[in-house]
Design a protein around this motif. Structure first.
Motif, PDB file in Angstrom:
ATOM      1  N   ALA A  45       0.847  -1.196   0.000  1.00  0.00           N
ATOM      2  CA  ALA A  45       0.000   0.000   0.000  1.00  0.00           C
ATOM      3  C   ALA A  45       0.876   1.237   0.000  1.00  0.00           C
ATOM      4  N   ASP A  46       0.260   2.372  -0.306  1.00  0.00           N
ATOM      5  CA  ASP A  46       0.953   3.655  -0.380  1.00  0.00           C
ATOM      6  C   ASP A  46       0.788   4.376   0.955  1.00  0.00           C
ATOM      7  N   VAL A  47       1.896   4.782   1.571  1.00  0.00           N
ATOM      8  CA  VAL A  47       1.812   5.449   2.879  1.00  0.00           C
ATOM      9  C   VAL A  47       1.056   6.769   2.793  1.00  0.00           C
ATOM     10  N   ARG A  48       0.872   7.300   1.583  1.00  0.00           N
ATOM     11  CA  ARG A  48       0.123   8.547   1.423  1.00  0.00           C
ATOM     12  C   ARG A  48      -1.386   8.328   1.527  1.00  0.00           C
ATOM     13  N   GLU A  49      -1.803   7.088   1.764  1.00  0.00           N
ATOM     14  CA  GLU A  49      -3.222   6.769   1.928  1.00  0.00           C
ATOM     15  C   GLU A  49      -3.449   6.150   3.304  1.00  0.00           C
ATOM     16  N   PRO A  50      -3.380   6.969   4.359  1.00  0.00           N
ATOM     17  CA  PRO A  50      -3.452   6.433   5.722  1.00  0.00           C
ATOM     18  C   PRO A  50      -4.737   5.674   6.024  1.00  0.00           C
ATOM     19  N   ARG A  51      -5.854   6.138   5.492  1.00  0.00           N
ATOM     20  CA  ARG A  51      -7.113   5.444   5.794  1.00  0.00           C
ATOM     21  C   ARG A  51      -7.075   4.014   5.265  1.00  0.00           C
ATOM     22  N   THR A  52      -6.542   3.837   4.041  1.00  0.00           N
ATOM     23  CA  THR A  52      -6.441   2.495   3.462  1.00  0.00           C
ATOM     24  C   THR A  52      -5.649   1.571   4.374  1.00  0.00           C
ATOM     25  N   ILE A 107       0.911   1.795  20.321  1.00  0.00           N
ATOM     26  CA  ILE A 107       1.491   1.320  19.067  1.00  0.00           C
ATOM     27  C   ILE A 107       2.667   2.231  18.728  1.00  0.00           C
ATOM     28  N   ALA A 108       3.750   1.667  18.275  1.00  0.00           N
ATOM     29  CA  ALA A 108       4.872   2.456  17.778  1.00  0.00           C
ATOM     30  C   ALA A 108       4.722   2.623  16.272  1.00  0.00           C
ATOM     31  N   LEU A 109       4.592   3.871  15.839  1.00  0.00           N
ATOM     32  CA  LEU A 109       4.517   4.207  14.419  1.00  0.00           C
ATOM     33  C   LEU A 109       5.938   4.427  13.925  1.00  0.00           C
ATOM     34  N   VAL A 110       6.410   3.569  13.031  1.00  0.00           N
ATOM     35  CA  VAL A 110       7.793   3.606  12.553  1.00  0.00           C
ATOM     36  C   VAL A 110       7.822   4.264  11.174  1.00  0.00           C
ATOM     37  N   MET A 111       8.452   5.433  11.110  1.00  0.00           N
ATOM     38  CA  MET A 111       8.578   6.170   9.848  1.00  0.00           C
ATOM     39  C   MET A 111      10.057   6.509   9.651  1.00  0.00           C
ATOM     40  N   VAL A 112      10.842   5.478   9.438  1.00  0.00           N
ATOM     41  CA  VAL A 112      12.288   5.611   9.318  1.00  0.00           C
ATOM     42  C   VAL A 112      12.660   5.825   7.852  1.00  0.00           C
ATOM     43  N   ALA A 113      13.208   7.002   7.552  1.00  0.00           N
ATOM     44  CA  ALA A 113      13.675   7.352   6.199  1.00  0.00           C
ATOM     45  C   ALA A 113      12.586   7.183   5.143  1.00  0.00           C
ATOM     46  N   ILE A 114      11.351   7.534   5.489  1.00  0.00           N
ATOM     47  CA  ILE A 114      10.267   7.428   4.522  1.00  0.00           C
ATOM     48  C   ILE A 114       9.720   8.797   4.122  1.00  0.00           C
ATOM     49  N   LEU A 115       9.633   9.744   5.067  1.00  0.00           N
ATOM     50  CA  LEU A 115       9.009  11.026   4.755  1.00  0.00           C
ATOM     51  C   LEU A 115       9.841  11.851   3.782  1.00  0.00           C
ATOM     52  N   MET A 116      11.135  11.576   3.684  1.00  0.00           N
ATOM     53  CA  MET A 116      11.961  12.301   2.718  1.00  0.00           C
ATOM     54  C   MET A 116      11.598  11.931   1.285  1.00  0.00           C
ATOM     55  N   HIS A 117      10.834  10.862   1.108  1.00  0.00           N
ATOM     56  CA  HIS A 117      10.352  10.478  -0.222  1.00  0.00           C
ATOM     57  C   HIS A 117       8.944  11.017  -0.498  1.00  0.00           C
ATOM     58  N   ILE A 118       8.416  11.782   0.458  1.00  0.00           N
ATOM     59  CA  ILE A 118       7.094  12.396   0.301  1.00  0.00           C
ATOM     60  C   ILE A 118       7.293  13.872  -0.008  1.00  0.00           C
ATOM     61  N   SER A 119       6.750  14.326  -1.122  1.00  0.00           N
ATOM     62  CA  SER A 119       6.930  15.725  -1.518  1.00  0.00           C
ATOM     63  C   SER A 119       6.083  16.642  -0.649  1.00  0.00           C
ATOM     64  N   ASP A 120       6.435  17.918  -0.620  1.00  0.00           N
ATOM     65  CA  ASP A 120       5.635  18.887   0.125  1.00  0.00           C
ATOM     66  C   ASP A 120       4.204  18.941  -0.396  1.00  0.00           C
ATOM     67  N   ALA A 121       4.038  18.693  -1.693  1.00  0.00           N
ATOM     68  CA  ALA A 121       2.692  18.721  -2.274  1.00  0.00           C
ATOM     69  C   ALA A 121       1.792  17.660  -1.668  1.00  0.00           C
ATOM     70  N   ASP A 122       2.391  16.583  -1.154  1.00  0.00           N
ATOM     71  CA  ASP A 122       1.614  15.507  -0.537  1.00  0.00           C
ATOM     72  C   ASP A 122       1.479  15.676   0.973  1.00  0.00           C
ATOM     73  N   ASP A 123       1.922  16.836   1.501  1.00  0.00           N
ATOM     74  CA  ASP A 123       1.701  17.222   2.891  1.00  0.00           C
ATOM     75  C   ASP A 123       2.182  16.166   3.888  1.00  0.00           C
ATOM     76  N   GLU A 154       3.485  16.485   6.825  1.00  0.00           N
ATOM     77  CA  GLU A 154       3.040  16.765   8.194  1.00  0.00           C
ATOM     78  C   GLU A 154       1.602  16.296   8.400  1.00  0.00           C
ATOM     79  N   GLY A 155       0.772  16.528   7.401  1.00  0.00           N
ATOM     80  CA  GLY A 155      -0.615  16.068   7.491  1.00  0.00           C
ATOM     81  C   GLY A 155      -0.714  14.556   7.548  1.00  0.00           C
ATOM     82  N   LEU A 156       0.179  13.875   6.821  1.00  0.00           N
ATOM     83  CA  LEU A 156       0.184  12.410   6.867  1.00  0.00           C
ATOM     84  C   LEU A 156       0.542  11.901   8.252  1.00  0.00           C
ATOM     85  N   VAL A 157       1.577  12.487   8.862  1.00  0.00           N
ATOM     86  CA  VAL A 157       1.952  12.056  10.212  1.00  0.00           C
ATOM     87  C   VAL A 157       0.793  12.269  11.170  1.00  0.00           C
ATOM     88  N   LYS A 158       0.128  13.413  11.059  1.00  0.00           N
ATOM     89  CA  LYS A 158      -1.013  13.699  11.940  1.00  0.00           C
ATOM     90  C   LYS A 158      -2.139  12.695  11.733  1.00  0.00           C
TER      91      LYS A 158
END
Length: 263
Positions: A127-134, A151-167, A169-173
């Motif tokens: 799945a795509d991490v940009r689709e949190p609901r899925t 729960i531990a949410l592990v986001m190790v070296a992943i957000l640098m592959h997410i562009s600002d256009a895909d928000d 910060e909003g994904l983490v929230k």
């Protein structure tokens, strides 16, 4: 390595470039070319990648010793030594882990190699991490993780592959809002803060034409991901300096890392 159906071996992928830097064999010529080009222009990037992998292990081990038994690992990457469930289940065999990645190669390897202890459980979502609901509402996620417990949410070296256009910060929230109080965020991110300007300029020049997207961010931007979390000591630091001794001296340092507890 032959390409599975649906995979174009001529297009580099971050998970396979990272696999090459870690000494793995699950990569194609296009991935190796990008990895070598980046290494030639960016001193210490491979060592930083290995320090980043070591940070994952240290963070998971630390949280396991604090009593965390559930992990949601986003952007899993190709299995290597010290995978999340291996570290967690070595401390507590009943630990449960959901792995998420959008690369069929990653998932094929994960399903074959990342076997759980009998007491615990692992699940694998393509799945795509940009689709949190899925991801959060997926039946396998809900069957594996109890969202009434930390729960531990592990986001190790992943957000640098997410562009600002895909928000990012909003994904983490969006993910953080689904977690109960007492949960944790384990995060690392590419930065240019910790290096000199000439090296930073060389990095930008070396990677600007690559097909694989990476966005370095400042410590101030990265710290925003921890809104609603209290950072554990030593705070947001170079990835090699988050507790214990790094595998390699991290000079120059390319990654920030931190672990926060949800209020």
């Amino acid at each position: 390595m032959s390409a599975p159906h649906g995979i174009n071996p001529n297009i580099p992928h971050s998970a396979r470039v990272y696999d090459y830097w870690l000494g793995g064999k699950d990569n194609f010529e296009a991935d190796r070319r990008v990895a070598e080009q980046t290494m030639a222009a960016v001193p210490g990037i491979r060592e930083s990648a290995r320090n980043n992998r070591a940070f994952l292990g240290r963070a998971v081990r630390h949280l396991s010793r604090l009593g965390v038994r559930q992990f949601l690992d986003l952007g899993t990457g190709i299995p290597s030594q010290g995978n999340t469930h291996e570290v967690a289940q070595a401390e507590a065999p009943e630990s449960r882990v959901v792995y998420v990645d959008n690369d069929p190669i990653v998932m094929a390897h994960a399903r074959a190699l990342l076997t759980s202890t009998p007491e615990g459980r692992t699940a694998y979502l393509e799945a795509d991490v940009r689709e949190p609901r899925t991801i959060l509402e997926h039946p396998d996620t809900l069957a594996t993780l109890d969202f009434t417990q930390p729960i531990a949410l592990v986001m190790v070296a992943i957000l640098m592959h997410i562009s600002d256009a895909d928000d990012p910060e909003g994904l983490v929230k969006a993910y953080a809002q689904a977690l109960p109080a007492g949960s944790y965020l384990v995060l690392s991110h590419l930065t240019l803060d910790l290096i000199d300007k000439r090296t930073a300029d060389d990095y930008v020049a070396a990677t600007s034409s690559q097909a694989m997207h990476r966005t370095p961010r400042t410590g101030e931007r990265i710290s925003r991901y921890f809104d609603g979390f209290d950072l554990l000591e030593p705070g947001l630091v170079a990835v090699s300096k988050w507790r214990e001794t790094p595998l390699f001296p991290d000079e120059p340092a390319w990654m920030y890392a931190g672990v926060g507890r949800k209020r």
